[in-house]
Design a protein around this motif. Structure first.
Motif, short mmCIF file in Angstrom:
data_model
loop_
_atom_site.label_atom_id
_atom_site.label_comp_id
_atom_site.label_asym_id
_atom_site.label_seq_id
_atom_site.Cartn_x
_atom_site.Cartn_y
_atom_site.Cartn_z
N MET A 1 0.53 9.78 -3.01
CA MET A 1 1.38 9.29 -4.09
C MET A 1 0.92 9.88 -5.42
O MET A 1 -0.26 9.81 -5.77
CB MET A 1 1.30 7.76 -4.18
CG MET A 1 2.01 7.03 -3.08
SD MET A 1 1.97 5.25 -3.36
CE MET A 1 3.68 4.85 -3.10
N GLU B 1 3.23 1.74 -6.85
CA GLU B 1 2.06 1.27 -6.12
C GLU B 1 1.11 0.50 -7.04
O GLU B 1 0.59 -0.54 -6.70
CB GLU B 1 1.32 2.47 -5.50
CG GLU B 1 0.03 2.12 -4.78
CD GLU B 1 0.26 1.32 -3.50
OE1 GLU B 1 -0.70 0.71 -3.00
OE2 GLU B 1 1.41 1.31 -3.00
N ARG C 1 13.58 5.58 -12.12
CA ARG C 1 13.69 4.12 -12.00
C ARG C 1 12.82 3.43 -13.07
O ARG C 1 13.21 2.41 -13.66
CB ARG C 1 13.25 3.70 -10.59
CG ARG C 1 13.67 2.29 -10.20
CD ARG C 1 13.31 2.00 -8.75
NE ARG C 1 13.98 2.91 -7.84
CZ ARG C 1 13.37 3.70 -6.96
NH1 ARG C 1 12.06 3.69 -6.86
NH2 ARG C 1 14.08 4.49 -6.17
N THR D 1 10.30 8.13 -8.18
CA THR D 1 10.31 6.80 -8.79
C THR D 1 10.46 6.85 -10.30
O THR D 1 10.90 5.87 -10.92
CB THR D 1 9.01 6.04 -8.42
OG1 THR D 1 8.87 6.02 -7.01
CG2 THR D 1 9.03 4.61 -8.93
N ALA E 1 10.65 -0.71 -6.75
CA ALA E 1 10.43 0.05 -5.52
C ALA E 1 9.74 1.37 -5.84
O ALA E 1 10.17 2.10 -6.74
CB ALA E 1 11.77 0.30 -4.83
N GLY E 2 8.69 1.66 -5.09
CA GLY E 2 7.99 2.92 -5.26
C GLY E 2 6.79 2.86 -6.19
O GLY E 2 6.03 3.82 -6.27
N VAL F 1 2.85 6.29 -8.02
CA VAL F 1 4.20 5.99 -7.54
C VAL F 1 4.58 6.90 -6.38
O VAL F 1 3.96 7.94 -6.15
CB VAL F 1 5.24 6.17 -8.67
CG1 VAL F 1 4.96 5.24 -9.83
CG2 VAL F 1 5.27 7.63 -9.15
N ALA F 2 5.62 6.48 -5.67
CA ALA F 2 6.22 7.35 -4.65
C ALA F 2 7.06 8.41 -5.35
O ALA F 2 7.52 8.23 -6.48
CB ALA F 2 7.09 6.52 -3.71
N ASP F 3 7.27 9.53 -4.68
CA ASP F 3 8.10 10.60 -5.24
C ASP F 3 9.49 10.06 -5.60
O ASP F 3 10.07 9.26 -4.86
CB ASP F 3 8.26 11.75 -4.24
CG ASP F 3 6.96 12.53 -4.07
OD1 ASP F 3 6.16 12.55 -5.03
OD2 ASP F 3 6.75 13.10 -2.98
#
Length: 423
Positions: free
Chosen positions: A1, A42, A66, A63, A39-40, A59-61
């Motif tokens: 991440m 962490e 958002r 994100t 969402a996404g 974060v997730a890719d």
């Protein structure tokens, strides 16, 4: 991440927009809770000062959009209002950015020391909100170490330069003899504390300190020979003030045009010098329209402190070299963590497979099956289960021409005969 730093500051964004997205300490827990719920996300931390609002996160890719939308929505502004102002840093540059922020290299006043305390407060708030985990927590702790080393090994902090110092120097330019001036300070935070210290050193004739909490005003006033006032008394004593310096966390202006106009009338239009160091502003913007009022904001100070920046540039270059090295150190640790995560997942899966097979074998022995048959079945099933996933992956690699994975598998097992098993 990936690690990201997303935000806006005095270099990219006008004061009018910065004050709309500023966060005071009381709102941080709620904001961090909402941010971490996206969402996404962490882990995350929020840094908000008069000159910047920044989000640091793992974060997730995909994100980031958002998070940017959340920032606008949380403050009740249109997402398009932030377009063109937000900066985005990833991984190496995100780490470097935080190091530069904490050491004062990204500040309005180059090398100013207050920002480190504000970064520490942001870290503590994120810890209290339980929005930090290993990677970001380690990053902030290393940030504090880097900032300490920069202060120790360079002369970045050799001169007493800060926003408060720049404000007092600007006041000195307006009133050559501060020892004949009455100064009103509004607030009791670090900026006002530093301003009070510099004013006391300049032997200001009279110092008034106003704050919402009178006890805090009394503490600060007693240290610097001033007089404490409750915030409700500001307008009554305003005519006495030649200079007003304000820096509070109020969401609404403390001084409005009518109150200042009334004070000027009682002063018989003797000029008043006003410095608003708060974001959002403490002094209504239209006060500047009044004759005999000289109103400056934090953005105006940038021009007044250019000389101080020049005196610190050599030290800043030394600081950048220290930061470059420390960025490498952190990224080495972070990348190693990623590799260890993969190893932990491998071992966890292997141990779970072993425990499942062993439980089945014990059950079969308890039911009276022959031990040699149970052992053969255990060995067969355990081997098949442990080899199934890597075997399938290698078959796919062979079909897809993934030579990188095939070479990695060869390297993994080339010394297997001579290796000791992991405990």
């Amino acid at each position: 991440m990936p690690l990201i730093a997303l935000g806006l500051n005095h270099q990219t964004t006008p004061l009018a927009l910065r004050e709309k997205v500023a966060l005071d300490a009381a709102r941080l827990p709620e904001a961090l809770t909402e941010l971490q719920a996206l969402a996404g996300v962490e882990e995350a931390a929020l840094l908000s000062t008069c000159n910047r609002t920044e989000i640091y996160a793992q974060v997730a890719d995909g994100t980031e959009p958002r998070i940017a939308s959340w920032l606008a929505r949380y403050h009740g502004i249109e997402p398009d209002a932030l377009t063109g102002y937000l900066y985005h840093h990833h991984d190496t540059e995100a780490v470097r950015h935080l190091f530069r922020v904490a050491t004062g290299l990204d500040s309005l006043v180059l090398g100013e020391p207050q920002i480190l305390g504000q970064v520490k407060e942001a870290w503590q708030a994120a810890r209290d909100a339980k929005s930090l985990r290993t990677s970001l927590d380690r990053l902030f702790q290393q940030t504090f170490s880097v900032a300490k080393r920069v202060r120790t090994d360079t002369r970045i902090g050799a001169h007493p330069v800060s926003v408060a110092f720049a404000a007092v120097r600007l006041a000195r330019q307006a009133f050559a003899d501060l020892d004949r001036a009455c100064v009103m300070l509004i607030g009791a935070g670090d900026t006002i504390e530093l301003a009070a210290r510099h004013l006391a050193d300049a032997h200001v004739q009279r110092l008034l300190v106003a704050n919402r909490t009178l006890e805090h005003a009394q503490t600060l006033a007693s240290r610097h020979g001033g007089v404490a006032l409750p915030l409700s008394e500001v307008e009554r004593h305003l005519p006495e003030a030649d200079i007003v310096i304000s820096a509070t966390a109020s969401r609404e202006p403390i001084l409005r045009k009518d109150a200042v106009r009334a004070a000027l009338k009682l002063r018989k239009n003797r000029p008043m010098f006003m410095l608003d160091l708060a974001v959002p502003r403490d002094i209504a913007a239209d006060v500047a329209e009044l004759a005999d009022v000289y109103l400056y904001t934090v953005d105006d100070l940038e021009h007044a402190i250019e000389e101080n920046k020049a005196s610190r540039r050599e030290a800043a270059q030394q600081a950048e070299a220290i930061i470059d090295l420390q960025v490498e150190h952190y990224l080495s640790w972070w990348q190693a963590q990623g590799r260890q995560d993969a190893l932990r997942r491998l071992r966890t899966t292997g141990l779970a497979t072993r425990d499942e097979a062993l439980a089945r074998a014990r059950s079969e022995l308890a039911n009276g099956e022959a031990p040699e048959h149970v052992l053969e079945r255990l060995a067969h099933q355990l081997t098949n289960k442990l080899l199934h996933a890597p075997s399938a992956a290698l078959r796919r690699a062979a079909l897809d021409g993934d030579s990188e994975l095939l070479r990695a598998a060869e390297r993994l097992y080339e010394d297997a005969d001579d290796s000791e098993p992991a405990p």
